[in-house]
Design a protein around this motif. Structure first.
Motif, PDB file in Angstrom:
ATOM      1  N   GLY A  41       0.778  -1.229   0.000  1.00  0.00           N
ATOM      2  CA  GLY A  41       0.000   0.000   0.000  1.00  0.00           C
ATOM      3  C   GLY A  41       0.806   1.272   0.000  1.00  0.00           C
ATOM      4  N   LEU A  42       2.147   1.167  -0.025  1.00  0.00           N
ATOM      5  CA  LEU A  42       2.998   2.345   0.028  1.00  0.00           C
ATOM      6  C   LEU A  42       3.665   2.596  -1.320  1.00  0.00           C
ATOM      7  CD1 LEU A  42       4.727   1.750   3.472  1.00  0.00           C
ATOM      8  CD2 LEU A  42       2.824   3.304   2.970  1.00  0.00           C
ATOM      9  N   ALA A  43       3.789   3.865  -1.680  1.00  0.00           N
ATOM     10  CA  ALA A  43       4.457   4.262  -2.926  1.00  0.00           C
ATOM     11  C   ALA A  43       5.959   4.314  -2.676  1.00  0.00           C
ATOM     12  CB  ALA A  43       3.940   5.618  -3.391  1.00  0.00           C
ATOM     13  N   ILE A  44       6.707   3.411  -3.331  1.00  0.00           N
ATOM     14  CA  ILE A  44       8.149   3.302  -3.138  1.00  0.00           C
ATOM     15  C   ILE A  44       8.848   3.825  -4.394  1.00  0.00           C
ATOM     16  CG2 ILE A  44      10.033   1.767  -2.486  1.00  0.00           C
ATOM     17  CD1 ILE A  44       7.753   1.742  -0.461  1.00  0.00           C
ATOM     18  N   CYS A  45       9.820   4.723  -4.216  1.00  0.00           N
ATOM     19  CA  CYS A  45      10.590   5.307  -5.323  1.00  0.00           C
ATOM     20  C   CYS A  45      12.074   5.077  -5.049  1.00  0.00           C
ATOM     21  CB  CYS A  45      10.297   6.794  -5.460  1.00  0.00           C
ATOM     22  SG  CYS A  45       8.552   7.212  -5.717  1.00  0.00           S
ATOM     23  N   PRO A  46      12.594   3.885  -5.344  1.00  0.00           N
ATOM     24  CA  PRO A  46      13.946   3.532  -4.902  1.00  0.00           C
ATOM     25  C   PRO A  46      15.052   4.464  -5.390  1.00  0.00           C
ATOM     26  CG  PRO A  46      12.749   1.567  -5.538  1.00  0.00           C
ATOM     27  CD  PRO A  46      11.908   2.734  -5.951  1.00  0.00           C
ATOM     28  N   ASP A  47      15.040   4.851  -6.656  1.00  0.00           N
ATOM     29  CA  ASP A  47      16.140   5.679  -7.163  1.00  0.00           C
ATOM     30  C   ASP A  47      16.058   7.103  -6.626  1.00  0.00           C
ATOM     31  OD1 ASP A  47      17.072   3.479  -8.453  1.00  0.00           O
ATOM     32  OD2 ASP A  47      16.659   4.178 -10.484  1.00  0.00           O
ATOM     33  N   ILE A  48      14.861   7.661  -6.541  1.00  0.00           N
ATOM     34  CA  ILE A  48      14.707   8.980  -5.929  1.00  0.00           C
ATOM     35  C   ILE A  48      15.224   8.954  -4.497  1.00  0.00           C
ATOM     36  CG2 ILE A  48      13.004  10.620  -5.020  1.00  0.00           C
ATOM     37  CD1 ILE A  48      11.358  10.208  -7.517  1.00  0.00           C
ATOM     38  N   ASP A  49      14.870   7.906  -3.771  1.00  0.00           N
ATOM     39  CA  ASP A  49      15.263   7.840  -2.364  1.00  0.00           C
ATOM     40  C   ASP A  49      16.758   7.647  -2.196  1.00  0.00           C
ATOM     41  OD1 ASP A  49      12.594   8.140  -1.896  1.00  0.00           O
ATOM     42  OD2 ASP A  49      12.236   6.055  -1.346  1.00  0.00           O
ATOM     43  N   THR A  50      17.369   6.835  -3.052  1.00  0.00           N
ATOM     44  CA  THR A  50      18.820   6.661  -2.971  1.00  0.00           C
ATOM     45  C   THR A  50      19.536   7.983  -3.235  1.00  0.00           C
ATOM     46  OG1 THR A  50      18.722   4.324  -3.596  1.00  0.00           O
ATOM     47  CG2 THR A  50      20.808   5.462  -3.983  1.00  0.00           C
ATOM     48  N   ALA A  73      12.223  -2.618  13.642  1.00  0.00           N
ATOM     49  CA  ALA A  73      11.118  -3.109  14.469  1.00  0.00           C
ATOM     50  C   ALA A  73       9.838  -3.272  13.642  1.00  0.00           C
ATOM     51  CB  ALA A  73      10.879  -2.154  15.640  1.00  0.00           C
ATOM     52  N   PHE A  74       9.548  -2.293  12.772  1.00  0.00           N
ATOM     53  CA  PHE A  74       8.343  -2.402  11.944  1.00  0.00           C
ATOM     54  C   PHE A  74       8.381  -3.648  11.081  1.00  0.00           C
ATOM     55  CE2 PHE A  74       6.748  -1.860   7.613  1.00  0.00           C
ATOM     56  CZ  PHE A  74       5.390  -1.750   7.861  1.00  0.00           C
ATOM     57  N   MET A  75       9.508  -3.870  10.397  1.00  0.00           N
ATOM     58  CA  MET A  75       9.602  -4.984   9.460  1.00  0.00           C
ATOM     59  C   MET A  75       9.480  -6.322  10.173  1.00  0.00           C
ATOM     60  SD  MET A  75      10.112  -4.530   6.093  1.00  0.00           S
ATOM     61  CE  MET A  75       8.705  -5.565   5.695  1.00  0.00           C
ATOM     62  N   TRP A  86       9.951  -9.358   1.733  1.00  0.00           N
ATOM     63  CA  TRP A  86      11.038  -9.518   0.771  1.00  0.00           C
ATOM     64  C   TRP A  86      11.622  -8.163   0.360  1.00  0.00           C
ATOM     65  CZ3 TRP A  86      10.215  -7.184  -3.958  1.00  0.00           C
ATOM     66  CH2 TRP A  86       8.887  -6.938  -4.318  1.00  0.00           C
ATOM     67  N   PHE A  87      10.836  -7.106   0.470  1.00  0.00           N
ATOM     68  CA  PHE A  87      11.347  -5.757   0.237  1.00  0.00           C
ATOM     69  C   PHE A  87      11.351  -5.070   1.589  1.00  0.00           C
ATOM     70  CE2 PHE A  87      11.562  -1.373  -1.047  1.00  0.00           C
ATOM     71  CZ  PHE A  87      12.279  -1.394  -2.231  1.00  0.00           C
ATOM     72  N   ARG A  88      12.545  -4.849   2.128  1.00  0.00           N
ATOM     73  CA  ARG A  88      12.672  -4.405   3.509  1.00  0.00           C
ATOM     74  C   ARG A  88      12.595  -2.885   3.629  1.00  0.00           C
ATOM     75  NH1 ARG A  88      14.109  -7.782   7.241  1.00  0.00           N
ATOM     76  NH2 ARG A  88      15.469  -6.372   8.410  1.00  0.00           N
ATOM     77  N   LEU A  89      11.781  -2.437   4.569  1.00  0.00           N
ATOM     78  CA  LEU A  89      11.601  -1.019   4.842  1.00  0.00           C
ATOM     79  C   LEU A  89      11.998  -0.760   6.289  1.00  0.00           C
ATOM     80  CD1 LEU A  89       8.080  -0.556   3.203  1.00  0.00           C
ATOM     81  CD2 LEU A  89      10.299   0.009   2.193  1.00  0.00           C
ATOM     82  N   GLY A  90      13.053   0.011   6.485  1.00  0.00           N
ATOM     83  CA  GLY A  90      13.487   0.346   7.835  1.00  0.00           C
ATOM     84  C   GLY A  90      12.558   1.348   8.488  1.00  0.00           C
ATOM     85  N   ASP A  91      12.668   1.462   9.796  1.00  0.00           N
ATOM     86  CA  ASP A  91      11.769   2.337  10.540  1.00  0.00           C
ATOM     87  C   ASP A  91      11.902   3.799  10.117  1.00  0.00           C
ATOM     88  OD1 ASP A  91      11.000   0.076  11.950  1.00  0.00           O
ATOM     89  OD2 ASP A  91      12.480   0.392  13.525  1.00  0.00           O
ATOM     90  N   ARG A  92      13.135   4.287   9.942  1.00  0.00           N
ATOM     91  CA  ARG A  92      13.331   5.674   9.522  1.00  0.00           C
ATOM     92  C   ARG A  92      12.889   5.867   8.067  1.00  0.00           C
ATOM     93  NH1 ARG A  92      16.745   8.534  13.009  1.00  0.00           N
ATOM     94  NH2 ARG A  92      17.758   7.265  14.597  1.00  0.00           N
ATOM     95  N   LEU A  94      10.673   4.230   6.518  1.00  0.00           N
ATOM     96  CA  LEU A  94       9.224   4.078   6.423  1.00  0.00           C
ATOM     97  C   LEU A  94       8.507   5.423   6.476  1.00  0.00           C
ATOM     98  CD1 LEU A  94       6.884   2.001   6.338  1.00  0.00           C
ATOM     99  CD2 LEU A  94       6.909   2.031   8.840  1.00  0.00           C
ATOM    100  N   ALA A  95       9.022   6.341   7.266  1.00  0.00           N
ATOM    101  CA  ALA A  95       8.367   7.645   7.396  1.00  0.00           C
ATOM    102  C   ALA A  95       8.258   8.352   6.054  1.00  0.00           C
ATOM    103  CB  ALA A  95       9.158   8.514   8.387  1.00  0.00           C
ATOM    104  N   LEU A  96       9.306   8.260   5.239  1.00  0.00           N
ATOM    105  CA  LEU A  96       9.282   8.903   3.928  1.00  0.00           C
ATOM    106  C   LEU A  96       8.210   8.279   3.034  1.00  0.00           C
ATOM    107  CD1 LEU A  96      12.379   9.857   1.792  1.00  0.00           C
ATOM    108  CD2 LEU A  96      10.417   8.747   0.750  1.00  0.00           C
TER     109      LEU A  96
END
Length: 306
Positions: A41-50, A73-75, A86-92, A94-96
């Motif tokens: 349910g979350l919009a992930i933009c890997p290259d923008i975020d990197t 902790a969330f994951m 399988w696609f890991r999202l860290g707690d920090r 995740l906020a983005l």
């Protein structure tokens, strides 16, 4: 103005080097969004975020993706409750993603959200998506079509690549400010050392983007992501081989064809068959000094072509 086309890790390294040399108003980074997808349910933009985390000094040097000083902790809880991990999202991190998803659902453009986040994180140069319209990279393998992140992360890029497509590219529009920068006769267009197939070609696949670059009147200089037949990171060499091309700097240059006026490649690599003017540099970027040195070399190449 330098307009730099970039994917994730390799492109972000050069973008960081450029950001340390150029005044912020003289650098515009155009990020690939073909890797974008929705996860839980979350919009992930890997290259923008990197790019964002790297230029903000928040990137994770151990993993090569995500934020440094991350917690999970969330994951861990998400997986315990049956969520896909399988696609890991860290707690920090995740906020983005939560914030971006909320704002997109409110009708805000991805470029506006991206620009606001980079300002809040103290990044000077602008980072803009290639388009505010969704484009999704897909891989055709012997098992059929696979969405890019399923192929790259869940399947660890194991399925053999037979073709690549960019769903939605035909109806997408180049981001307006990117087009404006290209029409304003930039100092140069840089193609960062990113995977041609999945990081740069999605940008060039948007109708009008390649034409705008070709017509901008500035040198177009690409940096090879292949050194001695191998990719520094990621599946670039594997994709070349599986698509019937020997992985080499010359194969990278051939992908961009007549768009290029200059090509920066590793000292000692074979330049046979490369049409644009070749410039030699150390293209392996381990530390900040390497990034700065390559950024200076690419800027010098572009100025030599003006």
């Amino acid at each position: 103005m330098i307009v730099a086309l970039s994917g994730g890790i390799g492109g972000a390294k050069l973008a960081l080097g450029l950001s340390k040399i150029l005044p912020p108003e003289e650098l515009l980074i155009v990020a690939n969004t073909g890797d974008d997808f929705e996860h839980s349910g979350l919009a992930i933009c890997p290259d923008i975020d990197t790019l964002t985390y790297t230029l903000a000094g928040l990137d994770n040097p151990v993993l090569g993706w995500g934020r440094r000083d991350e917690s999970w902790a969330f994951m861990e809880t998400f997986a315990q409750l049956g969520g896909e991990d399988w696609f890991r999202l860290g707690d920090r991190d995740l906020a983005l993603h939560v914030l971006r998803t909320h704002r997109l659902r409110q009708g805000e453009a991805l470029s506006s959200i991206t620009d606001d986040i980079r300002r809040r994180l103290g990044i000077g140069p602008r980072i803009l998506p290639m388009s505010d319209d969704p484009v999704r990279t897909r891989i055709r393998s012997d098992e059929g079509w696979i969405d890019f992140q399923d192929w790259f992360v869940r399947r660890r890029a194991a399925p053999v690549v037979r073709a690549v497509e960019f769903a939605g590219a035909g109806s997408a529009r180049p981001q307006a400010e990117v087009l404006a920068a290209l029409r304003a006769r930039p100092r140069a267009v840089m193609i960062c050392p990113s995977n041609p197939f999945i990081s740069i070609e999605p940008i060039l696949a948007i109708p009008g983007m390649r034409e705008a670059i070709a017509a901008c009147g500035a040198p177009v200089v690409a940096v090879s992501p292949i050194i001695a037949g191998q990719a520094v990171k990621g599946p670039t060499a594997k994709m070349f081989a599986e698509l019937g091309m020997a992985p080499s700097a010359s194969a990278v240059a051939a992908r961009y064809g007549a768009l290029l006026s200059g090509f920066v490649m590793e000292e000692g690599d074979d330049a046979a068959g490369i049409t644009p003017r070749v410039f030699r540099a150390r293209t392996l970027m381990r530390g900040l000094e390497d990034k700065l040195a390559l950024a200076r070399a690419v800027l010098a190449a572009a100025d030599a072509l003006r």
